[in-house]
Design a protein around this motif. Structure first.
Motif, PDB file in Angstrom:
ATOM      1  N   SER A 292      10.091  26.304  14.533  1.00 14.73           N
ATOM      2  CA  SER A 292       8.442  25.525  15.234  1.00 14.73           C
ATOM      3  C   SER A 292       7.944  26.546  16.253  1.00 14.73           C
ATOM      4  N   MET A 293       8.780  27.426  16.864  1.00 11.15           N
ATOM      5  CA  MET A 293       8.243  28.217  17.567  1.00 11.15           C
ATOM      6  C   MET A 293       7.266  29.301  17.255  1.00 11.15           C
ATOM      7  N   ASP A 294       7.457  29.482  15.894  1.00 11.17           N
ATOM      8  CA  ASP A 294       6.349  30.418  15.225  1.00 11.17           C
ATOM      9  C   ASP A 294       5.648  29.367  14.800  1.00 11.17           C
ATOM     10  N   LYS A 295       4.280  29.337  15.238  1.00 11.41           N
ATOM     11  CA  LYS A 295       3.179  28.294  14.766  1.00 11.41           C
ATOM     12  C   LYS A 295       2.916  28.289  13.437  1.00 11.41           C
ATOM     13  N   GLN A 296       3.233  29.211  12.574  1.00 14.93           N
ATOM     14  CA  GLN A 296       2.939  29.275  11.183  1.00 14.93           C
ATOM     15  C   GLN A 296       3.701  28.590  10.359  1.00 14.93           C
ATOM     16  N   PHE A 297       4.925  27.925  10.859  1.00 12.94           N
ATOM     17  CA  PHE A 297       5.718  27.178  10.178  1.00 12.94           C
ATOM     18  C   PHE A 297       5.190  25.588   9.958  1.00 12.94           C
ATOM     19  N   PRO A 298       5.162  25.330   8.650  1.00 13.66           N
ATOM     20  CA  PRO A 298       4.362  24.016   8.340  1.00 13.66           C
ATOM     21  C   PRO A 298       5.009  22.662   8.979  1.00 13.66           C
ATOM     22  N   VAL A 299       4.988  22.516  10.047  1.00 12.79           N
ATOM     23  CA  VAL A 299       5.438  21.208  10.785  1.00 12.79           C
ATOM     24  C   VAL A 299       4.621  20.681  11.976  1.00 12.79           C
ATOM     25  N   LYS A 300       4.316  19.706  11.995  1.00 21.24           N
ATOM     26  CA  LYS A 300       3.434  18.979  13.010  1.00 21.24           C
ATOM     27  C   LYS A 300       4.312  17.958  13.734  1.00 21.24           C
ATOM     28  N   PHE A 301       4.230  17.734  15.069  1.00 17.70           N
ATOM     29  CA  PHE A 301       4.987  16.782  15.866  1.00 17.70           C
ATOM     30  C   PHE A 301       4.197  15.883  16.225  1.00 17.70           C
ATOM     31  N   SER A 302       4.557  14.425  16.269  1.00 10.94           N
ATOM     32  CA  SER A 302       3.741  13.362  16.930  1.00 10.94           C
ATOM     33  C   SER A 302       3.546  13.306  18.419  1.00 10.94           C
ATOM     34  N   LYS A 303       4.322  14.118  19.162  1.00 14.55           N
ATOM     35  CA  LYS A 303       4.083  14.239  20.603  1.00 14.55           C
ATOM     36  C   LYS A 303       4.097  15.897  21.045  1.00 14.55           C
ATOM     37  N   PRO A 304       3.557  16.029  22.035  1.00 16.88           N
ATOM     38  CA  PRO A 304       3.820  17.365  22.545  1.00 16.88           C
ATOM     39  C   PRO A 304       5.290  17.610  22.758  1.00 16.88           C
ATOM     40  N   VAL A 305       5.751  18.870  22.540  1.00 17.03           N
ATOM     41  CA  VAL A 305       7.065  19.272  22.589  1.00 17.03           C
ATOM     42  C   VAL A 305       7.310  20.269  23.716  1.00 17.03           C
TER      43      VAL A 305
END
Length: 769
Positions: A292-305
């Motif tokens: 997820s550190m690479d913003k291109q990876f297709p995942v979204k978190f429900s809260k700020p990480v």
């Protein structure tokens, strides 16, 4: 009979002069969008039709759990979890010591200690008196710069207390606390995780042209810099809530092609005498954090990480602050619910495609001269190569002429029933590599032949082959001990499609959930090496150069394994795991994920392989069963037939019939624009149900360090010893150690027993002598 069985196949001629037929399904809603955005009409006309079952609303969790009070009532206990880099010690006694017995391993105790006073941090050298009356906060920081045996690097640690000590002493025997009543709950914490601070004048990273981590513990003797001091203070609050359990659940949304993984945590709260405020941290599995550190990876978190800049052998330790749970939603199910269409090859634009089509047709005729018999194919019997052979022979069905296709179907049907899915094979085979290959071959056979009834009859055996979940932990996120990139996501994809077609919606959802986990590993294995390069030294003082690869995930504190052509250096062993990365990579839909997100990275790797490969692997599998260069560049880069012809012409394709067909298909698939067919329709989100906990019992307690409970040679029971992975050794040859945690001044424990607290956590309970 073959005609009736094959009547479900829509056959449209694209080369009528040869009588070659293509399996094509006429349907709406095909998508060529790399993001997988689905036309709503596709939900009504997917190839596999509406679901035959409904998903369960609840699935039991099998992990064992014991009430927290059991270990808190013990005279002395320690709790270790994969959810935190910290370890928790509970003592009902008045004495507790850390970093003891280091001299037994040729090591020195911490050189310095510091704790906060009304005028700021008080720094004390080993052997100097420490006045606990001035202790204003719940922490004591120690580091080892200059200590015996600590020549290559330093590692600062913090002890977080529950009760105010009446005395503190740092000497050559360790760090000692005495309390008026009981020590209570004490947390031992590696301030920078697995990161190593360089000694003065020998900055390992800077010496090799990389940015320094700027952890200069040799300067702390004058004053604790702001960054480490703020870090110590933050974790003083964050360790007041010690995570002991992650409830893992998930939901599949076919309409949006997403999997949402929900993780809800339980903590053990520590109320201390300083009334330190509590911060709950809901941690993210480090491999997912790294991807997820690479913003291109297709995942979204429900809260700020939050990124805590803490290095572990699994990836960065990151989390969500002050929540009990969070959701991670993966937009990846288009790779499961859609598949690459077998459109007619464009032979007029590409002469190579025509040659490939002719070579494929002739090879198939020679292979399937008679029903239920396979000729001219060296990959026979029950070997792994035979399983892969069945996959490509099945994928070739759309290109065979009618007579050949009938013979091929009967031959493949016999192979599937008698060898691929026999009771003996399921019982005897390794549930890893071979099972993964079987799942892919089973799906290809059923999909291209239309023989789904066979799978329904033996679905109980098919389910046994799906072993990916029981080789997965929270900290690893995906399967352990897998180097082959084709062995991760592809069998999950195949399992999901088969489960949907037989009406098993629970296992369809479960396999989709595992697919999302496995593409995280694919991403890390392609892009994660740079993270570890920038956090050296790794498992030795050897420098990790530019060309290294993340290969497999090991259990315990070992974490990710990394190697390459020149790392690690071992003149006795030229075999490297990175050699095995592309073995049996054969799935065009997983390759689509690579093309969407990792194409440039893969291109660089394949160009490097081209320089090393001899001529034969360009057009044939090498002895390690790595697909030919032509096949890999077709799948992963979508290179045109003209580009592939520069590597090898169809008349050069060699070895077994299935490999020739695989290489021919590699040419044909890129002779026309890529189009995707919808297999599985959209649908309402499934209920949130148990994920890994439905079969992973644990406990899985390791993240950075391991607690040793007995001696290495005599197996004698000892007080918990904090160790790092075995690749680091002390001057005496012992595994790298931070010493023992001892609740008494003299003597060894009389009894020690391990108690699982959850699938993530275990406690070790000791009796005093």
């Amino acid at each position: 009979m073959p005609v009736e069985v094959l009547s479900t196949i829509k056959k449209i001629p694209f080369a009528p002069d040869w009588g070659v037929f293509l399996l094509v399904v006429i349907m709406g809603g095909c998508s060529a969008d790399p993001a997988g955005n689905l036309d709503p009409l596709a939900s009504k006309s997917a190839l596999y039709g509406p679901p035959l079952g409904i998903p369960s609303k609840s699935i039991p969790r099998v992990g064992s759990s014991e009430k927290v009070e059991a270990w808190t009532r013990a005279p002395f206990s320690c709790v270790q979890t994969e959810l935190s880099p910290a370890t928790l010690y509970h003592s009902s006694g008045k004495y507790l010591a850390f970093f003891t017995h280091l001299a037994d391993y040729g090591m020195g105790a911490p050189s310095f200690a510091a704790f906060n006073t009304p005028t700021g941090p008080k720094i004390t050298r080993n052997g100097e008196p420490m006045d606990a009356n001035w202790m204003e906060e719940n922490w004591v920081l120690v580091w080892f710069t200059g200590a015996k045996g600590w020549t290559n690097w330093d590692s600062p640690w913090v002890v977080y207390l529950q009760h105010k000590p009446i005395t503190i002493k740092l000497n050559e025997e360790g760090l000692h606390f005495e309390f008026k009543e009981t020590a209570g709950d004490v947390v031992l914490f590696p301030l920078y995780g697995y990161e190593k601070a360089s000694p003065m004048g020998r900055d390992f990273l800077a010496m090799h042209g990389l940015p320094s981590n700027k952890i200069r513990t040799w300067e702390w003797v004058r004053a604790i810099p702001r960054e480490p001091l703020m870090r110590v203070k933050y974790w003083a609050s964050a360790t007041r809530e010690f995570p002991v359990y992650c409830e893992d659940s998930f939901s599949v949304n076919r309409a949006k092609d997403t999997v949402t993984i929900r993780q809800r945590f339980r903590w053990h709260s520590i109320v201390d005498d300083w009334e330190t405020r509590h911060i709950k941290l809901a941690p993210i599995s480090p491999p997912l954090a790294l991807a997820s550190m690479d913003k291109q990876f297709p995942v979204k978190f429900s809260k700020p990480v939050m990124d805590f800049a803490m290095f572990t052998t699994y990836g960065p330790y990151m989390g969500v602050e002050d929540v009990d749970s969070f959701d991670a939603t993966f937009k990846v199910l288009q790779y499961v619910n859609e598949t690459e269409a077998y459109d007619p090859p464009q032979t007029t634009n590409y002469p190579t495609a025509l040659a490939a089509l002719e070579r494929l047709g002739q090879t198939a005729k020679e292979t399937f001269r008679q029903p239920e018999r396979r000729e001219n194919d060296h990959a026979g019997g029950e070997s792994p190569s035979a399983i892969t052979s069945a996959l490509w022979l099945s994928k070739g069905l759309p290109y065979y002429d009618a007579a050949t296709r009938t013979n091929a179907f009967l031959t493949l049907q016999k192979f599937a029933r008698e060898l691929l899915l026999s009771t003996n094979r399921v019982e005897l085979d390794d549930p890893g590599k071979v099972s993964a290959d079987i799942l892919e071959s089973l799906w290809a056979y059923a999909h291209f032949s239309g023989d789904w009834d066979f799978l329904k009859e033996r679905w109980g055996l098919v389910k046994q082959l799906f072993s990916a979940p029981n080789r997965t932990r929270w900290v690893g996120f995906g399967c352990d001990s897998i180097t082959r990139l084709g062995e991760e996501a592809a069998p999950c994809l195949a399992m999901a499609r088969m489960a949907y077609m037989v009406g098993d919606l629970d296992n369809y959802n479960y396999a989709c959930y595992m697919f999302a986990r496995e593409v995280v590993h694919l991403y890390v294995k392609q892009r994660g090496a740079s993270y570890f390069q920038h956090h050296q030294p790794w498992h030795s003082m050897e420098f990790m150069g530019e060309e290294v690869y993340v290969t497999q995930l090991r259990s315990g504190p070992a974490g990710w394994q990394i190697d390459g052509p020149k790392y690690p250096w071992d003149k006795q062993n030229d075999e490297r795991n990175y050699h095995h990365r592309w073995i049996h990579f054969q799935n065009e839909d997983v390759a689509r994920f690579y093309r969407d997100y990792l194409k440039e990275d893969v291109h660089r790797e394949l160009d490097l392989l081209r320089e090393r490969w001899e001529s034969k692997p360009k057009y044939a599998n090498n002895p390690r069963l790595i697909p030919s260069e032509a096949q890999l560049r077709s799948l992963l880069l979508n290179e045109t037939p003209a580009q592939l012809a520069e590597i090898a012409a169809p008349d050069q394709f060699s070895w077994s019939a299935s490999e020739v067909i695989a290489n021919c298909i590699s040419v044909l698939r890129t002779s026309h624009p890529t189009r995707y067919e919808r297999l599985i329709p959209g649908g309402d989100p499934s209920p949130f149900v148990a994920g890994l906990e439905r079969e992973v019992t644990g406990p899985n307690p390791y993240l950075i360090e391991a607690l040793q409970r007995s001696t290495e040679k005599t197996n004698q029971l000892i007080w918990p010893e904090v160790t790092w992975w075995k690749s680091w050794t002390t001057p005496t040859g012992h595994s790298w150690t931070l010493g023992h945690v001892t609740p008494i001044r003299e003597g060894l424990p009389s009894i020690g027993r391990t108690v699982p607290l959850s699938w993530n956590t275990e406690a070790v309970l000791y009796s005093l002598p």
